[in-house]
Design a protein around this motif. Structure first.
Motif, PDB file in Angstrom:
ATOM      1  N   PHE A  76      -2.925  51.753  80.161  1.00  0.00           N
ATOM      2  CA  PHE A  76      -3.238  52.119  78.785  1.00  0.00           C
ATOM      3  C   PHE A  76      -1.991  52.548  78.022  1.00  0.00           C
ATOM      4  O   PHE A  76      -1.863  52.285  76.825  1.00  0.00           O
ATOM      5  CB  PHE A  76      -4.306  53.214  78.771  1.00  0.00           C
ATOM      6  N   ALA A  77      -1.061  53.201  78.708  1.00  0.00           N
ATOM      7  CA  ALA A  77       0.180  53.590  78.044  1.00  0.00           C
ATOM      8  C   ALA A  77       1.014  52.361  77.684  1.00  0.00           C
ATOM      9  O   ALA A  77       1.539  52.249  76.571  1.00  0.00           O
ATOM     10  CB  ALA A  77       0.973  54.528  78.941  1.00  0.00           C
ATOM     11  N   ILE A  78       1.107  51.424  78.622  1.00  0.00           N
ATOM     12  CA  ILE A  78       1.902  50.210  78.390  1.00  0.00           C
ATOM     13  C   ILE A  78       1.332  49.395  77.235  1.00  0.00           C
ATOM     14  O   ILE A  78       2.051  49.007  76.304  1.00  0.00           O
ATOM     15  CB  ILE A  78       1.951  49.357  79.669  1.00  0.00           C
ATOM     16  N   VAL A  79       0.018  49.139  77.287  1.00  0.00           N
ATOM     17  CA  VAL A  79      -0.601  48.343  76.224  1.00  0.00           C
ATOM     18  C   VAL A  79      -0.591  49.117  74.904  1.00  0.00           C
ATOM     19  O   VAL A  79      -0.331  48.553  73.839  1.00  0.00           O
ATOM     20  CB  VAL A  79      -2.048  47.968  76.600  1.00  0.00           C
ATOM     21  N   GLY A  80      -0.873  50.420  74.983  1.00  0.00           N
ATOM     22  CA  GLY A  80      -0.920  51.228  73.766  1.00  0.00           C
ATOM     23  C   GLY A  80       0.400  51.258  73.029  1.00  0.00           C
ATOM     24  O   GLY A  80       0.455  51.090  71.801  1.00  0.00           O
ATOM     25  N   ILE A  81       1.483  51.465  73.762  1.00  0.00           N
ATOM     26  CA  ILE A  81       2.808  51.490  73.144  1.00  0.00           C
ATOM     27  C   ILE A  81       3.147  50.133  72.538  1.00  0.00           C
ATOM     28  O   ILE A  81       3.698  50.039  71.430  1.00  0.00           O
ATOM     29  CB  ILE A  81       3.865  51.914  74.170  1.00  0.00           C
ATOM     30  N   THR A  82       2.801  49.054  73.264  1.00  0.00           N
ATOM     31  CA  THR A  82       3.060  47.704  72.750  1.00  0.00           C
ATOM     32  C   THR A  82       2.279  47.447  71.464  1.00  0.00           C
ATOM     33  O   THR A  82       2.815  46.908  70.487  1.00  0.00           O
ATOM     34  CB  THR A  82       2.682  46.647  73.803  1.00  0.00           C
ATOM     35  N   ALA A  83       0.999  47.843  71.456  1.00  0.00           N
ATOM     36  CA  ALA A  83       0.159  47.632  70.279  1.00  0.00           C
ATOM     37  C   ALA A  83       0.644  48.471  69.101  1.00  0.00           C
ATOM     38  O   ALA A  83       0.664  48.001  67.952  1.00  0.00           O
ATOM     39  CB  ALA A  83      -1.295  47.979  70.608  1.00  0.00           C
ATOM     40  N   ALA A  84       1.030  49.706  69.364  1.00  0.00           N
ATOM     41  CA  ALA A  84       1.502  50.583  68.294  1.00  0.00           C
ATOM     42  C   ALA A  84       2.829  50.101  67.724  1.00  0.00           C
ATOM     43  O   ALA A  84       3.050  50.121  66.500  1.00  0.00           O
ATOM     44  CB  ALA A  84       1.636  52.005  68.823  1.00  0.00           C
ATOM     45  N   THR A  93       1.617  58.107  71.785  1.00  0.00           N
ATOM     46  CA  THR A  93       1.094  58.698  73.010  1.00  0.00           C
ATOM     47  C   THR A  93      -0.392  58.391  73.104  1.00  0.00           C
ATOM     48  O   THR A  93      -1.144  58.708  72.173  1.00  0.00           O
ATOM     49  CB  THR A  93       1.295  60.226  73.019  1.00  0.00           C
ATOM     50  N   PRO A  94      -0.865  57.751  74.193  1.00  0.00           N
ATOM     51  CA  PRO A  94      -2.289  57.437  74.315  1.00  0.00           C
ATOM     52  C   PRO A  94      -3.136  58.695  74.221  1.00  0.00           C
ATOM     53  O   PRO A  94      -2.760  59.745  74.758  1.00  0.00           O
ATOM     54  CB  PRO A  94      -2.403  56.803  75.709  1.00  0.00           C
ATOM     55  N   PRO A  95      -4.260  58.654  73.528  1.00  0.00           N
ATOM     56  CA  PRO A  95      -5.122  59.829  73.373  1.00  0.00           C
ATOM     57  C   PRO A  95      -5.807  60.206  74.681  1.00  0.00           C
ATOM     58  O   PRO A  95      -5.879  59.409  75.621  1.00  0.00           O
ATOM     59  CB  PRO A  95      -6.142  59.377  72.330  1.00  0.00           C
ATOM     60  N   THR A 237      -8.187  51.267  72.006  1.00  0.00           N
ATOM     61  CA  THR A 237      -7.980  52.710  72.068  1.00  0.00           C
ATOM     62  C   THR A 237      -6.746  53.125  71.266  1.00  0.00           C
ATOM     63  O   THR A 237      -6.760  54.147  70.560  1.00  0.00           O
ATOM     64  CB  THR A 237      -7.822  53.163  73.533  1.00  0.00           C
ATOM     65  N   ALA A 238      -5.697  52.338  71.345  1.00  0.00           N
ATOM     66  CA  ALA A 238      -4.478  52.625  70.578  1.00  0.00           C
ATOM     67  C   ALA A 238      -4.751  52.514  69.082  1.00  0.00           C
ATOM     68  O   ALA A 238      -4.318  53.367  68.295  1.00  0.00           O
ATOM     69  CB  ALA A 238      -3.363  51.658  70.998  1.00  0.00           C
ATOM     70  N   TRP A 239      -5.464  51.474  68.691  1.00  0.00           N
ATOM     71  CA  TRP A 239      -5.795  51.308  67.273  1.00  0.00           C
ATOM     72  C   TRP A 239      -6.606  52.483  66.747  1.00  0.00           C
ATOM     73  O   TRP A 239      -6.373  52.976  65.638  1.00  0.00           O
ATOM     74  CB  TRP A 239      -6.585  50.021  67.072  1.00  0.00           C
ATOM     75  N   GLU A 240      -7.574  52.928  67.530  1.00  0.00           N
ATOM     76  CA  GLU A 240      -8.420  54.039  67.094  1.00  0.00           C
ATOM     77  C   GLU A 240      -7.602  55.318  66.919  1.00  0.00           C
ATOM     78  O   GLU A 240      -7.847  56.097  65.993  1.00  0.00           O
ATOM     79  CB  GLU A 240      -9.555  54.256  68.093  1.00  0.00           C
ATOM     80  N   GLU A 241      -6.630  55.540  67.800  1.00  0.00           N
ATOM     81  CA  GLU A 241      -5.776  56.719  67.661  1.00  0.00           C
ATOM     82  C   GLU A 241      -4.893  56.608  66.428  1.00  0.00           C
ATOM     83  O   GLU A 241      -4.712  57.582  65.679  1.00  0.00           O
ATOM     84  CB  GLU A 241      -4.924  56.881  68.917  1.00  0.00           C
ATOM     85  N   LEU A 242      -4.338  55.429  66.173  1.00  0.00           N
ATOM     86  CA  LEU A 242      -3.514  55.226  64.984  1.00  0.00           C
ATOM     87  C   LEU A 242      -4.354  55.377  63.721  1.00  0.00           C
ATOM     88  O   LEU A 242      -3.876  55.924  62.712  1.00  0.00           O
ATOM     89  CB  LEU A 242      -2.872  53.840  65.022  1.00  0.00           C
ATOM     90  N   ASP A 243      -5.585  54.933  63.768  1.00  0.00           N
ATOM     91  CA  ASP A 243      -6.481  55.084  62.618  1.00  0.00           C
ATOM     92  C   ASP A 243      -6.775  56.560  62.371  1.00  0.00           C
ATOM     93  O   ASP A 243      -6.815  57.012  61.215  1.00  0.00           O
ATOM     94  CB  ASP A 243      -7.770  54.313  62.867  1.00  0.00           C
ATOM     95  N   ARG A 244      -6.980  57.315  63.440  1.00  0.00           N
ATOM     96  CA  ARG A 244      -7.243  58.749  63.313  1.00  0.00           C
ATOM     97  C   ARG A 244      -6.064  59.456  62.644  1.00  0.00           C
ATOM     98  O   ARG A 244      -6.240  60.430  61.892  1.00  0.00           O
ATOM     99  CB  ARG A 244      -7.499  59.349  64.692  1.00  0.00           C
ATOM    100  N   GLN A 245      -4.862  58.938  62.898  1.00  0.00           N
ATOM    101  CA  GLN A 245      -3.661  59.512  62.302  1.00  0.00           C
ATOM    102  C   GLN A 245      -3.402  58.980  60.888  1.00  0.00           C
ATOM    103  O   GLN A 245      -2.433  59.374  60.246  1.00  0.00           O
ATOM    104  CB  GLN A 245      -2.454  59.197  63.183  1.00  0.00           C
TER     105      GLN A 245
END
Length: 310
Positions: A76-84, A93-95, A237-245
């Protein structure tokens, strides 16, 4: 993330999931107590038989969980950082919620891999006892079949039974009551070998080969499907965290199939059913019902992309 990044991550996690499945199954087969199960079968003690099969199932579940944790932990960290990073947010940072989603995905694989296997073990023991096979032979067969699905074990049991019948009787005709559980390729192998005559060694050799083929197919199919699930879930999951921010306001999700001749009609239709995309938390309309993320079926190669509506 772009197509190349997505495919790179997909290939990476497909291989890692495959290796995790293979390692867990090999370890469980090595740890399986053949002698204990053989003694339980010989005694006719159903509780002891059930306990032996339950122990094998629980051992596989524990080994799978350990092996998959090593894959899903950093995923999740690898994909999340790539997506962000693809959206201009490299410091990501993954939620905390990612941990729960990640563990649920891991649990899903473990549950699916073990539940059908446990059912098949009991059926195999009863079937082989009914044919008069020895307790040690039954226990060995069950132990070697760890990792196969219910249908695969049933098919392998039928495959072996045809060979045994052929050796005992010299009959080269495939029994009608057996072949309904066999694939066309298995029937072809049986016909060719029975016609040439077989030995006890041939039965083991041919059965072991079919077992390897079946496990490879199941492990590869599972790895492909679950890699798609993992990458899309981690990206979401990364998108949802970025949206929250408040970093991706106005973006919408769009369904994309693999865009080649192998795409199923039902999968190709999804983008047409959702022409303006869907919101971050809205399911896609599909011919198979509402779906939030791929995979929609086994071997699905679809993905989700994030874009501003035109």
């Amino acid at each position: 993330m772009n197509d190349a990044e997505y495919e790179r991550l997909l290939s990476q996690f497909e291989e890692e999931i495959y290796q995790a499945l293979k390692a867990a199954v090999e370890l469980t087969r090595a740890e399986f107590d053949t002698q204990q199960l053989a003694e339980a079968i010989a005694s006719g003690n159903q509780e002891a038989i059930t306990l032996g099969l339950d122990i094998a199932t629980d051992t596989l579940a524990a080994n799978l969980d350990t092996a998959l944790a090593a894959v899903f932990g950093p995923a999740f960290a690898i994909v999340g950082i790539t997506a962000a990073t693809a959206l201009g947010q490299p410091r990501f940072t993954p939620p905390t919620s990612a941990t729960v989603i990640r563990d649920n995905l891991r649990y899903r694989i473990t549950r699916d891999f073990t539940s059908a296997m446990r059912q098949a073990m009991g059926v195999t023991v009863d079937s082989m006892l009914g044919r008069g096979d020895s307790p040690r032979l039954i226990a060995g067969f069950v132990g070697r079949n760890i990792g196969l699905s219910f249908n695969q074990q049933r098919s392998l049991d039928a495959f072996r039974a045809v060979l045994v019948d052929g050796l005992r009787t010299g009959n080269t005709t495939l029994p009608a009551n057996r072949i309904r559980n066999l694939s066309a390729s298995q029937r072809s192998v049986l016909r060719a070998n029975l016609a040439n005559g077989i030995s006890e060694d041939d039965i083991d050799r041919l059965t072991n080969r079919q077992r390897r083929i079946m496990f490879e197919h199941r492990a590869n199919t599972t790895a492909r499907t679950e890699a798609v699930r993992l990458v899309n879930a981690a990206q979401q999951t990364a998108w949802e965290e970025l949206d929250r921010q408040g970093q991706i306001n106005g973006y919408r999700r769009f369904w994309r199939d693999a865009r080649d001749e192998r795409v199923r009609v039902t999968h190709r239709a999804i983008s047409r059913l959702n022409p303006v995309g869907r919101g971050l938390h809205e399911p896609f309309q599909t011919p198979l019902g509402p779906v939030h993320l791929p995979p929609i079926e086994v071997n699905c190669r679809c993905r989700i992309v994030l874009a501003m509506p035109r």
